[in-house]
Design an enzyme around this catalytic site. Sequence first.
Site, PDB file in Angstrom:
ATOM      1  CD  GLU A  28       1.380  -7.810   7.471  1.00 25.57           C
ATOM      2  OE1 GLU A  28       0.950  -6.754   7.960  1.00 25.57           O
ATOM      3  OE2 GLU A  28       1.304  -8.911   8.046  1.00 25.57           O
TER       4      GLU A  28
ATOM      5  CG  HIS B 265       2.442  -0.853   6.031  1.00 29.10           C
ATOM      6  ND1 HIS B 265       1.127  -0.748   5.643  1.00 29.10           N
ATOM      7  CD2 HIS B 265       2.499  -1.948   6.829  1.00 29.10           C
ATOM      8  CE1 HIS B 265       0.420  -1.729   6.167  1.00 29.10           C
ATOM      9  NE2 HIS B 265       1.232  -2.474   6.894  1.00 29.10           N
TER      10      HIS B 265
ATOM     11  CG  HIS C 279      -0.331   1.186   2.645  1.00 26.18           C
ATOM     12  ND1 HIS C 279       0.625   1.972   3.233  1.00 26.18           N
ATOM     13  CD2 HIS C 279      -1.369   1.169   3.517  1.00 26.18           C
ATOM     14  CE1 HIS C 279       0.194   2.409   4.395  1.00 26.18           C
ATOM     15  NE2 HIS C 279      -1.019   1.937   4.594  1.00 26.18           N
TER      16      HIS C 279
END
Length: 278
Positions: A252, A254, A212
């Site tokens: 998750e 980022h 990402h």
Amino acid sequence: MSVTEFKVDGAPYGVVAAGNEVWTTLVHTGRVATASGRVFDLDAPGSRPSVIVDGPDDAVWFSRNGDERIGRISYDGTVSAIDVAGAPYGLCVGPDGALWCTLMSADAIGRITPDGDVTTYPIGATGTFPAMITTYAGDLWFTLNQAGAIGRMTTNGEVTTYPLPTTGAGPVGISAGPDGVWFAELLANQAGRITADGDIKEYPLPADAKPHAVAATADGGCWLTLWRSGALLRLDAGGNIIAEHPLGDGSEPHGLTVDANGSVWVALETGALAQIRL
């Protein structure tokens, strides 16, 4: 290597080290917080603060694509915002000292001066979905997520587009290094690097990693967050994987940043800032 987590409610998304603090945007609650515990309410729960950078004026600046504004918080805590239509997302300080942002729904790049003047430059194509943006070789470089390309814009608004070798790569994160620009191909599970003359190389990453964000390093390599596999990855200047640090299943990760002491900070959308000391 050691990992320390600082719990932060509200889905940390972007992160930056600035003004002797580490700041993070809380995308689901319309707030900005610091690792030291300061919390700034934007009085706009749906504003979706996302990418955050250290500005040119003793303040952090961040995109608010939920209410089409660019936010600003001075190091001493003064909060303000500027209207910028087009769903701003990626953000960087340009070579001219202004803030530059991607406008996802407008297929354009915006320029914002610290005084609040806004200028918009079209990319010249539709449906490109510009994502992250960085500065390199005197120009602005940005990922075109839906076009599968890297864009380059001069400060006068002239655009060059470089299609990626892999079709449907879905580039997102981008960061300038000493001899090229690194980017993450979310859908192709690859990292890529483009030089000032437009030469592109792609490097495979672990299967289903979903890279990402990217932070280039002074030695020519980069760090990447692997959103799907919940890890932090390090590449050397040749694109070889030289380290992988698990951050937890479902964490998750980022945004990421490197502070003045060399620690890597990662925003975990599940509710924490992770500090990795090497």
